[in-house]
Structures are given as structure tokens and as C-alpha cells.
Design an enzyme around this catalytic site. Sequence first.
Site, PDB file in Angstrom:
ATOM      1  N   ASP A 189     -17.652 -28.405  32.583  1.00  0.00           N
ATOM      2  CA  ASP A 189     -18.947 -28.954  32.998  1.00  0.00           C
ATOM      3  C   ASP A 189     -19.562 -29.816  31.897  1.00  0.00           C
ATOM      4  O   ASP A 189     -19.318 -29.574  30.718  1.00  0.00           O
ATOM      5  CB  ASP A 189     -19.881 -27.776  33.354  1.00  0.00           C
ATOM      6  CG  ASP A 189     -21.056 -28.206  34.203  1.00  0.00           C
ATOM      7  OD1 ASP A 189     -21.097 -29.379  34.634  1.00  0.00           O
ATOM      8  OD2 ASP A 189     -21.936 -27.366  34.438  1.00  0.00           O
ATOM      9  N   GLY A 190     -20.356 -30.776  32.321  1.00  0.00           N
ATOM     10  CA  GLY A 190     -21.113 -31.585  31.369  1.00  0.00           C
ATOM     11  C   GLY A 190     -20.594 -32.999  31.178  1.00  0.00           C
ATOM     12  O   GLY A 190     -21.079 -33.718  30.298  1.00  0.00           O
ATOM     13  N   GLY A 239     -21.008 -35.618  33.094  1.00  0.00           N
ATOM     14  CA  GLY A 239     -22.050 -36.584  33.430  1.00  0.00           C
ATOM     15  C   GLY A 239     -23.079 -36.701  32.319  1.00  0.00           C
ATOM     16  O   GLY A 239     -23.441 -37.813  31.902  1.00  0.00           O
ATOM     17  N   ARG A 294     -21.205 -42.075  34.661  1.00  0.00           N
ATOM     18  CA  ARG A 294     -20.658 -40.717  34.742  1.00  0.00           C
ATOM     19  C   ARG A 294     -19.129 -40.671  34.657  1.00  0.00           C
ATOM     20  O   ARG A 294     -18.558 -39.771  34.041  1.00  0.00           O
ATOM     21  CB  ARG A 294     -21.108 -40.058  36.047  1.00  0.00           C
ATOM     22  CG  ARG A 294     -22.614 -39.878  36.154  1.00  0.00           C
ATOM     23  CD  ARG A 294     -22.990 -39.259  37.497  1.00  0.00           C
ATOM     24  NE  ARG A 294     -22.278 -38.014  37.718  1.00  0.00           N
ATOM     25  CZ  ARG A 294     -22.661 -36.834  37.231  1.00  0.00           C
ATOM     26  NH1 ARG A 294     -23.755 -36.747  36.504  1.00  0.00           N
ATOM     27  NH2 ARG A 294     -21.956 -35.750  37.458  1.00  0.00           N
ATOM     28  N   SER A 313     -14.820 -29.092  43.188  1.00  0.00           N
ATOM     29  CA  SER A 313     -15.226 -28.022  44.107  1.00  0.00           C
ATOM     30  C   SER A 313     -15.459 -28.595  45.501  1.00  0.00           C
ATOM     31  O   SER A 313     -15.629 -29.815  45.663  1.00  0.00           O
ATOM     32  CB  SER A 313     -16.505 -27.348  43.608  1.00  0.00           C
ATOM     33  OG  SER A 313     -17.619 -28.175  43.880  1.00  0.00           O
ATOM     34  N   ASN A 342     -18.417 -30.696  45.567  1.00  0.00           N
ATOM     35  CA  ASN A 342     -18.394 -31.979  44.851  1.00  0.00           C
ATOM     36  C   ASN A 342     -18.270 -33.204  45.774  1.00  0.00           C
ATOM     37  O   ASN A 342     -18.555 -34.324  45.366  1.00  0.00           O
ATOM     38  CB  ASN A 342     -17.270 -32.022  43.806  1.00  0.00           C
ATOM     39  CG  ASN A 342     -17.570 -31.206  42.571  1.00  0.00           C
ATOM     40  OD1 ASN A 342     -16.680 -30.703  41.909  1.00  0.00           O
ATOM     41  ND2 ASN A 342     -18.850 -31.045  42.243  1.00  0.00           N
ATOM     42  N   SER A 352     -20.950 -20.921  40.260  1.00  0.00           N
ATOM     43  CA  SER A 352     -20.698 -22.083  41.137  1.00  0.00           C
ATOM     44  C   SER A 352     -19.515 -21.903  42.090  1.00  0.00           C
ATOM     45  O   SER A 352     -18.670 -22.791  42.220  1.00  0.00           O
ATOM     46  CB  SER A 352     -20.514 -23.353  40.298  1.00  0.00           C
ATOM     47  OG  SER A 352     -21.656 -23.622  39.543  1.00  0.00           O
ATOM     48  N   GLU A 397     -14.580 -11.329  31.497  1.00  0.00           N
ATOM     49  CA  GLU A 397     -15.595 -11.582  30.478  1.00  0.00           C
ATOM     50  C   GLU A 397     -16.024 -13.033  30.619  1.00  0.00           C
ATOM     51  O   GLU A 397     -15.179 -13.909  30.841  1.00  0.00           O
ATOM     52  CB  GLU A 397     -14.999 -11.372  29.073  1.00  0.00           C
ATOM     53  CG  GLU A 397     -14.600  -9.950  28.778  1.00  0.00           C
ATOM     54  CD  GLU A 397     -15.786  -9.009  28.668  1.00  0.00           C
ATOM     55  OE1 GLU A 397     -16.881  -9.459  28.289  1.00  0.00           O
ATOM     56  OE2 GLU A 397     -15.622  -7.822  28.976  1.00  0.00           O
TER      57      GLU A 397
HETATM   58  C1  FPP Z   1     -18.120 -31.484  35.722  1.00  0.00           C
HETATM   59  O1  FPP Z   1     -18.996 -32.313  35.010  1.00  0.00           O
HETATM   60  C2  FPP Z   1     -16.792 -32.062  35.881  1.00  0.00           C
HETATM   61  C3  FPP Z   1     -16.156 -32.317  37.075  1.00  0.00           C
HETATM   62  C4  FPP Z   1     -16.769 -32.022  38.379  1.00  0.00           C
HETATM   63  C5  FPP Z   1     -14.822 -32.922  37.135  1.00  0.00           C
HETATM   64  C6  FPP Z   1     -13.819 -32.491  36.104  1.00  0.00           C
HETATM   65  C7  FPP Z   1     -12.739 -33.476  36.038  1.00  0.00           C
HETATM   66  C8  FPP Z   1     -12.094 -33.895  34.898  1.00  0.00           C
HETATM   67  C9  FPP Z   1     -12.351 -33.341  33.582  1.00  0.00           C
HETATM   68  C10 FPP Z   1     -11.090 -34.991  34.959  1.00  0.00           C
HETATM   69  C11 FPP Z   1      -9.816 -34.783  35.683  1.00  0.00           C
HETATM   70  C12 FPP Z   1      -9.219 -33.437  35.585  1.00  0.00           C
HETATM   71  C13 FPP Z   1      -7.903 -33.160  35.521  1.00  0.00           C
HETATM   72  C14 FPP Z   1      -7.490 -31.750  35.694  1.00  0.00           C
HETATM   73  C15 FPP Z   1      -6.857 -34.163  35.276  1.00  0.00           C
HETATM   74  P1  FPP Z   1     -20.279 -32.880  35.755  1.00  0.00           P
HETATM   75  O2  FPP Z   1     -19.907 -34.190  36.369  1.00  0.00           O
HETATM   76  O3  FPP Z   1     -20.767 -31.871  36.716  1.00  0.00           O
HETATM   77  O4  FPP Z   1     -21.281 -33.087  34.578  1.00  0.00           O
HETATM   78  P2  FPP Z   1     -22.879 -32.917  34.615  1.00  0.00           P
HETATM   79  O5  FPP Z   1     -23.144 -31.486  34.978  1.00  0.00           O
HETATM   80  O6  FPP Z   1     -23.283 -33.239  33.217  1.00  0.00           O
HETATM   81  O7  FPP Z   1     -23.397 -33.892  35.618  1.00  0.00           O
END
Ligand code: FPP
Length: 255
Positions: free
Chosen positions: A29-30, A32, A42, A74, A77, A205, A216
Site C-alpha cells: 500500500d501507498g 499513490g 499515481r 483487489s 480496485n 481490506s 501476526e
Molecule cells: C496500493 O497502493 C497498490 C496497488 C493497489 C497495486 C500494487 C501493484 C504493484 C506494486 C505493481 C504490480 C505488481 C506486481 C505483482 C507485478 P495505492 O494505489 O492504494 O496507494 P495509496 O493508498 O497511496 O493511494
Amino acid sequence: MDFSNITIEELKAQVNLEKLPRHVAIIMDGNGRWAKQHGKARVFGHKNGVTSVREVTEGAAELGIEYLTLYAFSTENWKRPATEVEALMLLLVQTLGREVATLNKNNIRLQAIGDISKLPPRTKKALLKGIEDTKHNDRMTLVLALNYSGKWEILEAAKKLSEEVEKGNLKTEDINDELFSNALSTQGIPDPELLIRTSGETRLSNFLLWQLAYAEFYFTPVFWPDFRKKHFVQAIIDYQQRERRFGKISEQVSK
Ligand code: FPP
């Protein structure tokens, strides 16, 4: 403990290899917020998040973790702006295309959980190819949760089992923990002992609701694109300092 001046080798030396979790799950997470901090869109965060995926996968395999599950997309998403969803799906295609060779080189098997059928055809194709091309690897399994939600998975399992009851293949009273676990998409995979979530959020989530019953939880303020091997090892050390009681009392588990 302050880990800021410590090297990755020094940190790894603190890990008790006899007490490793078999399965670690991560809510990445994080991305964005990290991008915003850097004055970028983002998608820039997601792209940089791939470096963290590579680092953590490598770090987990080096330690000897058997299963690593990453929450990549998810069910919820899909509600994000279409441009972001498309960019994420494309990033998956590109990353899988590029990294399957690395997975093979490191003897890592790829698997996926979630409703893969609803992914865009290109993403689905790249994923299935990655799974097929790495299916004989046995050092570690990297599980990508894609179009995944814990409630969806539990409902699917309940439907599957009730169909078996209707067909007369199963009796309701025979449904137990083991049978239910085997009806989930994580069938054959041990439950994660450790869940890591980055970016300071402390929610589950809809991730692995059944499987995390005794896990844990480790929360870190670090945004996912900044999360490195060092942070991962730090989480493992933190986990190893905890006492897992599974409902028993301290004296019972320390024996
Ligand atoms: C959450 O950050 C991240 C995601 C929903 C996507 C994760 C995807 C990757 C790291 C890239 C591709 C992955 C693989 C396995 C190749 P957020 O967008 O929710 O950030 P925020 O909470 O700061 O908005």
C-alpha cells in the site's frame, strides 16, 4: 530497535532460520501517496512498486520463506479511475513478461489467487503463461492475489461445498476446518503466519480473511515503493520476537 545504521547482512544475521514463518502475506500500500510526494501521477508509484516486489521476492527466497503472497489487485480496485486500472493491468503484463526468466533463474514458482477469469485477456494470458512456465520450480512460491477478495473466496467455497451436499457427495455435518480450507483458492498452501501492510494503514481490506485467523500483523509507515529487502527482514525479526499462543497461555507454549 533502531535499524537505521545496520547493513542487510547484519540484519539477516539476526534472523533465526529455525523460526521462519513458512508463509508471509503482504498488502502493498501507498503507491499513490508516494507518487504524490514525488509530484507524479499515481501510475509512477505503481511502476516503482515493481522494484519493491522484486526486492521482497528475492529477500524472501534468500531467507528460505516457502510462500509469499502479494495483494496486487483487489475486487474493489476496479472502482478506481479506468486509466489507473488499465495502467495497472498493462504493468502486470509487462512485469510478468520481463520477470518470468528471473523467477526461473531463482527457482521460484508463480501462482495466483482471485477471479482470474475477469482479468483483461492480455493480463490473464501473461499470468497463465507465467504460472505454466514456472510450475516445476520449488524453492519458493510467489502467489499474486489478483481480482481477489476474501469474502468472494469464502462465498465461492461455501457454494462449492453446498453443491457437493446437494449432489449427495458430502454431508453438512462433515464440513470442518480442513474441508473448508481445501475449498478455498489457497488450497494446499499453509496459512500465513505473518501479514505485512505498508503505508501506515491498519486495515485488512478483505484480504485472506479465513487464512489470517492466527497471523501476526506487522504495520509499517513505509510506502510500498520505498519498501526494501531491509524492511522485509526487519518485519521477520519483529515477528520472531513475538510469542504466538493460539489461545493458550504463555507457560503452555514455551514448553
Ligand atoms: C496500493 O497502493 C497498490 C496497488 C493497489 C497495486 C500494487 C501493484 C504493484 C506494486 C505493481 C504490480 C505488481 C506486481 C505483482 C507485478 P495505492 O494505489 O492504494 O496507494 P495509496 O493508498 O497511496 O493511494
